[in-house]
Design a protein around this motif. Structure first.
Motif, PDB file in Angstrom:
ATOM      1  N   GLU A  69       0.829  -1.027  -0.029  1.00 44.42           N
ATOM      2  CA  GLU A  69      -0.125   0.053   0.042  1.00 44.42           C
ATOM      3  C   GLU A  69       0.858   1.194  -0.078  1.00 44.42           C
ATOM      4  OE1 GLU A  69      -1.151   0.924   4.633  1.00 44.42           O
ATOM      5  OE2 GLU A  69      -1.921  -1.056   4.061  1.00 44.42           O
ATOM      6  N   HIS A  70       2.066   1.088   0.698  1.00 45.11           N
ATOM      7  CA  HIS A  70       3.017   2.312   0.591  1.00 45.11           C
ATOM      8  C   HIS A  70       3.848   2.268  -0.725  1.00 45.11           C
ATOM      9  CE1 HIS A  70       1.183   3.513   4.316  1.00 45.11           C
ATOM     10  NE2 HIS A  70       1.659   1.959   4.682  1.00 45.11           N
ATOM     11  N   GLY A  71       3.773   1.539  -1.764  1.00 42.62           N
ATOM     12  CA  GLY A  71       4.372   1.775  -2.906  1.00 42.62           C
ATOM     13  C   GLY A  71       5.602   0.647  -2.933  1.00 42.62           C
ATOM     14  N   PHE A  72       6.972   0.643  -3.437  1.00 40.94           N
ATOM     15  CA  PHE A  72       7.797  -0.414  -3.631  1.00 40.94           C
ATOM     16  C   PHE A  72       8.830   0.004  -2.760  1.00 40.94           C
ATOM     17  CE2 PHE A  72      10.971  -2.293  -6.558  1.00 40.94           C
ATOM     18  CZ  PHE A  72      10.415  -3.350  -6.756  1.00 40.94           C
ATOM     19  N   LEU A  73       8.906  -1.031  -1.606  1.00 39.87           N
ATOM     20  CA  LEU A  73       9.921  -0.878  -0.395  1.00 39.87           C
ATOM     21  C   LEU A  73      11.023  -1.751  -0.761  1.00 39.87           C
ATOM     22  CD1 LEU A  73      10.566   0.354   2.392  1.00 39.87           C
ATOM     23  CD2 LEU A  73       9.196  -1.770   3.093  1.00 39.87           C
ATOM     24  N   GLY A 124      22.879   8.054   0.383  1.00 39.63           N
ATOM     25  CA  GLY A 124      22.989   9.427   0.034  1.00 39.63           C
ATOM     26  C   GLY A 124      23.625   9.629  -1.276  1.00 39.63           C
ATOM     27  N   ARG A 125      24.900   8.765  -1.311  1.00 42.06           N
ATOM     28  CA  ARG A 125      25.463   9.151  -2.731  1.00 42.06           C
ATOM     29  C   ARG A 125      24.816   8.750  -3.825  1.00 42.06           C
ATOM     30  NH1 ARG A 125      29.534   6.986   0.644  1.00 42.06           N
ATOM     31  NH2 ARG A 125      29.635   5.040  -0.411  1.00 42.06           N
ATOM     32  N   LEU A 126      23.975   7.585  -3.727  1.00 38.89           N
ATOM     33  CA  LEU A 126      23.222   6.991  -4.812  1.00 38.89           C
ATOM     34  C   LEU A 126      22.128   7.717  -5.224  1.00 38.89           C
ATOM     35  CD1 LEU A 126      23.842   3.513  -4.211  1.00 38.89           C
ATOM     36  CD2 LEU A 126      24.909   4.817  -5.829  1.00 38.89           C
ATOM     37  N   GLY A 127      21.597   8.999  -4.520  1.00 43.81           N
ATOM     38  CA  GLY A 127      20.666   9.740  -4.798  1.00 43.81           C
ATOM     39  C   GLY A 127      19.314   9.537  -3.872  1.00 43.81           C
ATOM     40  N   TYR A 128      19.645   8.923  -2.778  1.00 43.98           N
ATOM     41  CA  TYR A 128      18.262   8.643  -1.725  1.00 43.98           C
ATOM     42  C   TYR A 128      18.197   9.737  -0.821  1.00 43.98           C
ATOM     43  CZ  TYR A 128      17.679   3.962  -3.703  1.00 43.98           C
ATOM     44  OH  TYR A 128      17.333   2.962  -4.449  1.00 43.98           O
ATOM     45  N   VAL A 129      17.002  10.284  -0.457  1.00 46.63           N
ATOM     46  CA  VAL A 129      17.002  11.313   0.323  1.00 46.63           C
ATOM     47  C   VAL A 129      16.285  10.869   1.568  1.00 46.63           C
ATOM     48  CG1 VAL A 129      17.267  13.253  -1.254  1.00 46.63           C
ATOM     49  CG2 VAL A 129      15.004  12.354  -0.777  1.00 46.63           C
ATOM     50  N   GLU A 130      16.541  11.480   2.689  1.00 49.03           N
ATOM     51  CA  GLU A 130      15.816  11.184   3.969  1.00 49.03           C
ATOM     52  C   GLU A 130      14.355  11.795   3.863  1.00 49.03           C
ATOM     53  OE1 GLU A 130      16.062  11.914   8.656  1.00 49.03           O
ATOM     54  OE2 GLU A 130      17.919  11.700   7.785  1.00 49.03           O
ATOM     55  N   THR A 131      13.497  10.733   4.282  1.00 46.66           N
ATOM     56  CA  THR A 131      11.883  11.510   4.533  1.00 46.66           C
ATOM     57  C   THR A 131      11.525  11.609   5.845  1.00 46.66           C
ATOM     58  OG1 THR A 131      10.896   9.071   4.305  1.00 46.66           O
ATOM     59  CG2 THR A 131      11.420  10.462   2.265  1.00 46.66           C
ATOM     60  N   ARG A 140      15.349   2.128  15.672  1.00 43.82           N
ATOM     61  CA  ARG A 140      15.297   3.721  15.269  1.00 43.82           C
ATOM     62  C   ARG A 140      15.793   3.572  13.762  1.00 43.82           C
ATOM     63  NH1 ARG A 140      15.035   7.114  19.375  1.00 43.82           N
ATOM     64  NH2 ARG A 140      16.136   8.711  18.233  1.00 43.82           N
ATOM     65  N   ARG A 141      14.629   3.714  12.964  1.00 46.49           N
ATOM     66  CA  ARG A 141      14.804   3.716  11.528  1.00 46.49           C
ATOM     67  C   ARG A 141      14.719   5.069  10.780  1.00 46.49           C
ATOM     68  NH1 ARG A 141      10.917  -1.760  11.088  1.00 46.49           N
ATOM     69  NH2 ARG A 141      12.617  -3.042  11.554  1.00 46.49           N
ATOM     70  N   ILE A 142      15.434   5.029   9.886  1.00 46.28           N
ATOM     71  CA  ILE A 142      15.637   6.350   8.797  1.00 46.28           C
ATOM     72  C   ILE A 142      15.149   5.884   7.431  1.00 46.28           C
ATOM     73  CG2 ILE A 142      16.970   7.918   7.924  1.00 46.28           C
ATOM     74  CD1 ILE A 142      19.034   7.686  10.050  1.00 46.28           C
ATOM     75  N   TYR A 143      13.991   6.451   6.987  1.00 43.71           N
ATOM     76  CA  TYR A 143      13.266   6.163   5.751  1.00 43.71           C
ATOM     77  C   TYR A 143      13.756   7.039   4.673  1.00 43.71           C
ATOM     78  CZ  TYR A 143      10.101   2.749   7.516  1.00 43.71           C
ATOM     79  OH  TYR A 143       9.482   1.607   8.155  1.00 43.71           O
ATOM     80  N   MET A 144      13.927   6.314   3.561  1.00 39.64           N
ATOM     81  CA  MET A 144      14.768   7.390   2.506  1.00 39.64           C
ATOM     82  C   MET A 144      13.528   6.984   1.409  1.00 39.64           C
ATOM     83  SD  MET A 144      18.608   6.959   3.497  1.00 39.64           S
ATOM     84  CE  MET A 144      19.183   8.389   2.810  1.00 39.64           C
ATOM     85  N   LYS A 145      14.033   7.782   0.216  1.00 38.09           N
ATOM     86  CA  LYS A 145      13.437   7.510  -0.970  1.00 38.09           C
ATOM     87  C   LYS A 145      14.201   8.070  -2.187  1.00 38.09           C
ATOM     88  CE  LYS A 145      10.378  11.579  -1.757  1.00 38.09           C
ATOM     89  NZ  LYS A 145       9.018  12.228  -1.721  1.00 38.09           N
ATOM     90  N   LYS A 146      14.017   7.327  -3.347  1.00 37.66           N
ATOM     91  CA  LYS A 146      14.699   7.961  -4.204  1.00 37.66           C
ATOM     92  C   LYS A 146      13.616   7.810  -5.853  1.00 37.66           C
ATOM     93  CE  LYS A 146      18.437   6.905  -7.729  1.00 37.66           C
ATOM     94  NZ  LYS A 146      19.712   6.296  -7.858  1.00 37.66           N
ATOM     95  N   ARG A 147      13.482   8.820  -6.536  1.00 34.77           N
ATOM     96  CA  ARG A 147      12.661   9.006  -7.654  1.00 34.77           C
ATOM     97  C   ARG A 147      13.006   7.899  -8.672  1.00 34.77           C
ATOM     98  NH1 ARG A 147       8.350  11.430  -7.487  1.00 34.77           N
ATOM     99  NH2 ARG A 147       8.159  11.574  -9.556  1.00 34.77           N
ATOM    100  N   LEU A 148      12.222   7.521  -9.373  1.00 35.56           N
ATOM    101  CA  LEU A 148      12.816   6.501 -10.323  1.00 35.56           C
ATOM    102  C   LEU A 148      12.526   6.957 -11.749  1.00 35.56           C
ATOM    103  CD1 LEU A 148      11.475   3.154  -8.712  1.00 35.56           C
ATOM    104  CD2 LEU A 148      13.793   4.173  -8.630  1.00 35.56           C
ATOM    105  N   VAL A 149      11.840   8.056 -11.705  1.00 38.88           N
ATOM    106  CA  VAL A 149      11.232   8.532 -13.231  1.00 38.88           C
ATOM    107  C   VAL A 149      11.756  10.278 -13.304  1.00 38.88           C
ATOM    108  CG1 VAL A 149       9.429   7.048 -13.837  1.00 38.88           C
ATOM    109  CG2 VAL A 149       9.180   9.198 -12.358  1.00 38.88           C
TER     110      VAL A 149
END
Length: 149
Positions: A69-73, A124-131, A140-149
């Protein structure tokens, strides 16, 4: 991607061993076993969520991606200890991104523990940003995302 395939039941012992070894160095930092070590890999393999990267007919890396439900993880990426430093982790991340694009997702999400500073730097070097950051299941988790398009 060459060398990456969907895991099968026969891979389970090797997957479990690889993941446990890869995350062992984090146990003292976290103060408990890392979450991916406790995952139900039999169920994940049945769901076709586990992918393995082979090198010389051995599993060199494990990737777990979950659609929901939250997309591709990207739930887990681990590399066999003696295969680390050879770019296999990056190959698995690239594979996850390609797989997400093929499935029509615009974003790939992942999380890591805040003490896994090596992973945070790589992402971070690969373009993921913390959300966001959250305490979840005692981690204690840090969530990140990267745009694919």
């Amino acid at each position: 991607m060459e060398g990456v395939r969907v895991a099968v039941e026969a891979d389970l012992p090797e997957i479990r061993s690889l993941v446990a070894d890869a995350y062992a160095l984090y146990t003292p930092r976290i103060g408990r076993v890392a979450g991916p070590v406790l995952s139900d890999y039999a169920a994940l393999v049945q769901q076709h969520a586990v992918h393995v990267l082979e090198d010389a007919h051995k599993i060199a890396g494990v990737l777990v991606v979950i659609e929901g439900e939250h997309g591709f993880l990207l739930d887990n990426v681990a590399v066999r200890l003696d295969a680390q430093g050879k770019g296999f982790g990056r190959r698995l991340l690239e594979y996850a991104e390609t797989l997400g694009q093929r499935k029509g997702y615009e974003v790939l999400r992942l999380y890591t523990n805040e003490v896994m500073v090596e992973n945070l730097a790589l992402y971070g070097r690969l373009g993921y940003v913390e959300t966001h950051r959250i305490e979840e299941d005692g981690y204690r988790r840090i969530y990140m995302k990267k745009r694919l398009v």
